[in-house]
Design an enzyme around this catalytic site. Structure first.
Site, PDB file in Angstrom:
ATOM      1  N   CYS A  98      17.722  34.119  37.722  1.00  0.00           N
ATOM      2  CA  CYS A  98      18.813  33.207  38.069  1.00  0.00           C
ATOM      3  C   CYS A  98      19.248  32.517  36.773  1.00  0.00           C
ATOM      4  O   CYS A  98      19.256  33.140  35.717  1.00  0.00           O
ATOM      5  CB  CYS A  98      18.368  32.215  39.151  1.00  0.00           C
ATOM      6  SG  CYS A  98      16.988  31.162  38.660  1.00  0.00           S
ATOM      7  N   ARG A  99      19.564  31.251  36.834  1.00  0.00           N
ATOM      8  CA  ARG A  99      19.939  30.527  35.619  1.00  0.00           C
ATOM      9  C   ARG A  99      18.711  30.030  34.877  1.00  0.00           C
ATOM     10  O   ARG A  99      18.542  30.257  33.693  1.00  0.00           O
ATOM     11  CB  ARG A  99      20.870  29.351  35.927  1.00  0.00           C
ATOM     12  CG  ARG A  99      21.435  28.695  34.650  1.00  0.00           C
ATOM     13  CD  ARG A  99      22.180  27.412  34.912  1.00  0.00           C
ATOM     14  NE  ARG A  99      21.320  26.322  35.318  1.00  0.00           N
ATOM     15  CZ  ARG A  99      20.535  25.617  34.492  1.00  0.00           C
ATOM     16  NH1 ARG A  99      20.490  25.900  33.222  1.00  0.00           N
ATOM     17  NH2 ARG A  99      19.787  24.643  34.946  1.00  0.00           N
TER      18      ARG A  99
END
Length: 134
Positions: A98-99
């Site tokens: 993800c981030r």
């Protein structure tokens, strides 16, 4: 005569409860995902080409730049049916990012709960230094 019988019953109960805990512990190990660093994940992907790379950020985040070849499912909204449409082989290796790494952990657990067996969490794209695809 009653004391030896009581002792035997207590011993049997104790032994069977230990056995049940051991079985649950083995099940927990089978139904979990592995976490590695982004760097380690990229090394593993370079060695074994039979994998899926899954980005679990939002479509908007994905559009700003993602690791080349990544597929996208939004962590907060994907369902078992969504996963099964995109990820056909439940035993194939799936690398998830993800981030920053929080949503990827959540998504990995969802995939495990949906029956996927080879899920590896590799953290966030913020730790990725390669070329991004838009």
């Amino acid at each position: 005569m009653k004391k030896p019988l009581l002792f035997i019953l207590i011993s049997i109960l104790f032994l069977t409860s230990c056995s049940a805990k051991e079985t649950k512990s083995k099940e927990a190990k089978v139904n979990s995902f592995k976490s590695v660093s982004m760097e380690e994940g990229l090394k593993l992907m370079a060695i074994n080409k039979d994998f899926v790379l899954l980005d679990v950020r939002t479509p908007e985040e994905f559009a700003t730049g993602h690791i080349p070849g990544a597929l996208q499912l939004t962590n907060e909204t994907f369902t078992k049916q969504d996963a099964e449409k995109l990820l056909k082989n439940k035993s194939q290796t799936i690398y998830v990012y993800c981030r920053s790494g929080r949503r990827s952990k959540e998504s990995c657990q969802k995939l495990i709960d949906f029956g996927y067996t080879n899920v590896i969490e590799i953290g966030g794209i913020i730790d990725y230094n390669g070329v991004v695809e838009k």
